[in-house]
Design a protein around this motif. Structure first.
Motif, PDB file in Angstrom:
ATOM      1  N   ASP A   1      51.931  59.178  32.896  1.00  0.00           N
ATOM      2  CA  ASP A   1      53.380  59.297  33.265  1.00  0.00           C
ATOM      3  C   ASP A   1      54.089  58.956  31.923  1.00  0.00           C
ATOM      4  O   ASP A   1      55.326  59.191  31.752  1.00  0.00           O
ATOM      5  CB  ASP A   1      53.735  58.189  34.274  1.00  0.00           C
ATOM      6  N   ASP A   2      53.338  58.209  31.011  1.00  0.00           N
ATOM      7  CA  ASP A   2      54.067  57.609  29.660  1.00  0.00           C
ATOM      8  C   ASP A   2      53.029  58.023  28.588  1.00  0.00           C
ATOM      9  O   ASP A   2      52.761  57.067  27.968  1.00  0.00           O
ATOM     10  CB  ASP A   2      54.377  56.080  29.885  1.00  0.00           C
ATOM     11  N   PRO A   3      52.755  59.282  28.396  1.00  0.00           N
ATOM     12  CA  PRO A   3      52.015  59.541  27.227  1.00  0.00           C
ATOM     13  C   PRO A   3      52.101  59.310  25.961  1.00  0.00           C
ATOM     14  O   PRO A   3      51.174  58.948  24.911  1.00  0.00           O
ATOM     15  CB  PRO A   3      51.800  61.190  27.508  1.00  0.00           C
ATOM     16  N   GLU A   4      53.342  58.876  25.620  1.00  0.00           N
ATOM     17  CA  GLU A   4      54.107  58.576  24.400  1.00  0.00           C
ATOM     18  C   GLU A   4      53.918  57.050  24.162  1.00  0.00           C
ATOM     19  O   GLU A   4      53.872  56.406  23.094  1.00  0.00           O
ATOM     20  CB  GLU A   4      55.256  58.942  23.678  1.00  0.00           C
ATOM     21  N   GLY A   5      53.611  56.228  25.243  1.00  0.00           N
ATOM     22  CA  GLY A   5      53.888  54.899  25.410  1.00  0.00           C
ATOM     23  C   GLY A   5      55.190  54.159  25.253  1.00  0.00           C
ATOM     24  O   GLY A   5      55.191  53.191  24.652  1.00  0.00           O
ATOM     25  N   GLU A   6      55.947  54.857  25.459  1.00  0.00           N
ATOM     26  CA  GLU A   6      57.350  54.304  25.524  1.00  0.00           C
ATOM     27  C   GLU A   6      57.856  53.076  26.125  1.00  0.00           C
ATOM     28  O   GLU A   6      58.499  52.090  25.624  1.00  0.00           O
ATOM     29  CB  GLU A   6      58.462  55.352  25.736  1.00  0.00           C
ATOM     30  N   PHE A   7      57.185  52.952  27.284  1.00  0.00           N
ATOM     31  CA  PHE A   7      57.260  51.549  27.957  1.00  0.00           C
ATOM     32  C   PHE A   7      56.860  50.410  27.280  1.00  0.00           C
ATOM     33  O   PHE A   7      57.374  49.218  27.488  1.00  0.00           O
ATOM     34  CB  PHE A   7      56.576  51.796  29.505  1.00  0.00           C
ATOM     35  N   PHE A   8      55.623  50.676  26.447  1.00  0.00           N
ATOM     36  CA  PHE A   8      55.243  49.508  25.859  1.00  0.00           C
ATOM     37  C   PHE A   8      56.112  48.733  24.748  1.00  0.00           C
ATOM     38  O   PHE A   8      56.129  47.774  24.725  1.00  0.00           O
ATOM     39  CB  PHE A   8      54.067  50.061  24.770  1.00  0.00           C
ATOM     40  N   LYS A   9      57.050  49.716  24.157  1.00  0.00           N
ATOM     41  CA  LYS A   9      58.209  49.343  23.280  1.00  0.00           C
ATOM     42  C   LYS A   9      59.364  48.751  23.881  1.00  0.00           C
ATOM     43  O   LYS A   9      60.177  48.039  23.282  1.00  0.00           O
ATOM     44  CB  LYS A   9      58.666  50.765  22.648  1.00  0.00           C
ATOM     45  N   GLN A  10      59.399  48.802  25.291  1.00  0.00           N
ATOM     46  CA  GLN A  10      60.471  48.217  26.255  1.00  0.00           C
ATOM     47  C   GLN A  10      60.286  46.856  26.422  1.00  0.00           C
ATOM     48  O   GLN A  10      61.183  46.109  26.939  1.00  0.00           O
ATOM     49  CB  GLN A  10      60.924  48.887  27.209  1.00  0.00           C
ATOM     50  N   TYR A  11      59.004  46.004  26.333  1.00  0.00           N
ATOM     51  CA  TYR A  11      58.758  44.739  26.679  1.00  0.00           C
ATOM     52  C   TYR A  11      58.237  43.935  25.542  1.00  0.00           C
ATOM     53  O   TYR A  11      57.258  44.392  24.890  1.00  0.00           O
ATOM     54  CB  TYR A  11      57.833  44.837  28.043  1.00  0.00           C
TER      55      TYR A  11
END
Length: 155
Positions: free
Chosen positions: A48-58
């Motif tokens: 769902d998040d192959p670029e790992g964008e959610f890691f950057k939000q937290y």
């Protein structure tokens, strides 16, 4: 639990609750130091998040280590998780019936280098051997069948 540490139990998918950042949101919100889950969860997040964008939000600055257990942690998922999280990702192999890890990188005893595709070494109490079709023990770095010699440790 033995040391009186707080444990958070997360039930449900790590995606669509509401998104693939659910684990990372919980890590930030509760200042999680260590995350332990199955590789399936990481594969779902990666899908769902192959670029790992959610890691950057937290803020994951309190998170020191990510552990994986259950089924095999495939090297591509492990590499992705290490790259995107910036954290060491430690693989373990165990089954519910064994009561604890059969093979592991025992960070509290003697940390060993992370080797992709390997859950490291047998844990104390397990006599693990890799054998061929004729049940002969194989040398290091040879593929074969995993066997555990009796008696099993209490678990």
């Amino acid at each position: 639990l033995l040391r009186g540490c707080t444990t958070i139990v997360y039930e449900g998918k790590p995606i669509m609750t509401p998104d693939a950042g659910a684990f990372w949101r919980i890590c930030e919100e509760y200042s999680v130091k260590t995350l332990f889950t199955a590789p399936t969860a990481f594969r779902a997040i990666k899908k769902d998040d192959p670029e790992g964008e959610f890691f950057k939000q937290y803020d994951l600055s309190k998170l020191t280590t990510i552990f994986s257990a259950g089924e095999r942690l495939d090297p591509p998922s492990q590499e992705w998780l290490m790259e995107k999280s910036g954290k060491p990702v430690i693989d373990h192999w165990w089954q519910t019936e064994t009561g604890w890890g059969i093979t592991a990188n025992l960070r509290g005893i003697e940390s060993m280098p992370v080797k992709l595709g390997s859950s490291t070494v047998p844990t104390p109490g397990f006599n693990v051997h890799i054998v061929d079709d004729a049940s002969q023990t194989l040398a290091a770095n040879e593929q074969g069948y995993i066997t555990i010699k009796l008696p099993l440790p209490p678990g």
